[in-house]
Write an enzyme that holds these catalytic residues in place. Sequence first.
Site, PDB file in Angstrom:
ATOM      1  N   GLY A 382      41.275  27.998  36.112  1.00  0.00           N
ATOM      2  CA  GLY A 382      40.462  29.177  36.398  1.00  0.00           C
ATOM      3  C   GLY A 382      40.717  29.721  37.794  1.00  0.00           C
ATOM      4  N   SER A 383      39.706  30.382  38.340  1.00  0.00           N
ATOM      5  CA  SER A 383      39.877  31.195  39.548  1.00  0.00           C
ATOM      6  C   SER A 383      40.145  30.422  40.829  1.00  0.00           C
ATOM      7  CB  SER A 383      38.634  32.068  39.752  1.00  0.00           C
ATOM      8  OG  SER A 383      38.478  32.958  38.674  1.00  0.00           O
ATOM      9  N   VAL A 384      40.063  29.091  40.805  1.00  0.00           N
ATOM     10  CA  VAL A 384      40.326  28.352  42.044  1.00  0.00           C
ATOM     11  C   VAL A 384      41.735  28.611  42.563  1.00  0.00           C
ATOM     12  CG1 VAL A 384      38.647  26.525  41.576  1.00  0.00           C
ATOM     13  CG2 VAL A 384      41.002  26.259  40.774  1.00  0.00           C
TER      14      VAL A 384
END
Length: 679
Positions: A382-384
Amino acid sequence: MKKGKKINYDKVMYNRGVVLFCLIIGLFTLVLGRVFYVMVIDKNKYDELLGKLSYNTVLGDSAPRGRILDRNYNVIVDNKAVNTIVYKKKSGTSINDMIELAYTVSEKLELDYYKITDRAKKEFYLYKYSNKCDELISKDEYELYSMKKLSSLDLEKMKIERISDNELDSFSDEDLKAAYLFYLMRSGYSYTEKIIKSEASDSEFAYISENNGKLGGFDTKIDWIRVYPYGDTLKSILGTVSSSSQGIPAEDKDYYLSKGYSLNDRVGLSYLEKQYEEYLKGEKSVYEVINSNEMRLIKEGSRGNDIVLSIDINLQMEIEKIIVEQMMRAKNEANTQYYDHSSVVMQDPNTGEVLAIASKKIINGEIVDNITSVLTSPITPGSVVKGASILVGYNEEVITMGEKMLDECVKIAGAPKKCSSVLNLGVIDDITALAKSSNVYQFKTAIRVNGQEYSYGMKLNFNQKAFDKYREMYKSFGLGVSTGIDLPVESLGYTAKDKSSGNLLDYVMGQYETYTPLQLSQYINTIANGGSRYQIHLLKEVRSPSREGLGEVIYTYKPKVLNTIDTKEEYMNRMKEGFYAVMHAPGGYGRGYIDDKLDSAGKTGTSQSFIDTNNDGIIDTETITSSFVGYAPASNPKFSIMVTSPNSSHPNSNSNHASLVTLRITKDITNKYFEMYGI
């Protein structure tokens, strides 16, 4: 024609005799000189060589291994001396002799004979009732055997297969105990020493000791076992050690024998015990054989070297406790029926040292250790990963620091709309894009890297170079490559094959490829320290064995930089500014993950994941995986933290509740760190 001169043969023969005599005298003189040199001048040297040739030595039993300690020198793996009963088959011992011994000795020992397998029972039956089992082979099969179309092993296999359950059911407890002991006596290499029972009682030990001369190969010794003062904490990556009965694993036999090991030597089988076998193995005692009944100790054995880990065992235990507490809490929330584990890695981002590594999993209502998944089970991040994504935009000069874009749902031809997690963020710059995790900002940047400019309904061309630019940047942070951790097992995650242009947009928001939690930890380390990717390491130092306290340091691990990020310093600082805003700016998605007193930076991530809920091999349910990576203090990081909770919730028409288990784990752990060590 002239007549030739008359040859005096007597004179010729005389001259030849003189020459031959002189040669013999010369050679004899040389031999005498060499003998004199060897026996008088160089006597001591050859006496020593002769002594070595006739010098018969033997090695003692396997020496205890070195201890494993944490960074503060707390012993987390030690040795304990135990009474041990062993068996070594004597030359000339028949199968019937072994069966008789098994009945005799099994009466005196407490054995876990319920562990015996059906195969072991059948083998015991085969050897005990060999004549009866011969009748299980037909005349035609014996004829094939005589014609060498069947081997003796073929016949034995057929007999074992034909022994019925009814025949095995006739075994009494006495038979089963003997059968189990017979199995232990025959395991491993034929004439090597087998461990029959470790941690034997005093009475068992005394019985064998007093009667070993009558028991045809049974004997006693003081052996050692590994003990774990902190219970199961870290145990799965500490690794295991073979027993004397196991010895060297068959698949590694050639390697260990080339290193001077014996077949029954104990070696590390997995993880740290295997990785640092060279340091941990003990040195055996050496004895001189004086006669058949006497040996003289000429070199005392010693425990192996102690290895000191970077792990803080007290921090480790606190983290494991927090994970368990929050997992149990989460399982009482809605939409968590598929959630079963969370993982945490804490490191020193300035060295790559692991301070703690933990994972717990719920299986059938029981919480078990799951650390190895941190190394081997990739997740959709995801967005990490958006920190790496935005650096590509800066490097390719398709966006400028501070550039603003409209956050809107993006429509590509032939595909549904793709939006940020919160619709209509409006016009935002790069810092806000990170703080509020804008997917659209990354989409529009990626389209530019792809060589195009976004417009509604546009066709996105396939450009392999765009994928390659992102992938190379990700790899430089440790995503999709080895972290270098000093363990024998590590997954590299999943690297996809680029066949669709639309996958590029999934890539830049962390929805395309998968990475292990350990790789995500190395990624945030690299951001925290300003761009150096350090090798992840568990070993801190090695110390020589000592009877009291700590021995001398014989090796100290030096931090190793695997690569540095190819970007400008101002770009790296700008991205870090965005990670700070995640945690502190109004509306930042990381608000609440770490207390403001720690002055942290970080990035949240929420990704779609998919699972097989009924184990039929078909992915059938969409879930949500939540992740967090961060470090503190932002200006001078003392630690980094990575937390993942796969399948922590799932879309549900009855409830939109999403568990905050990752947030709570992160906050509790960082508060505990501050409580224990400050900043």
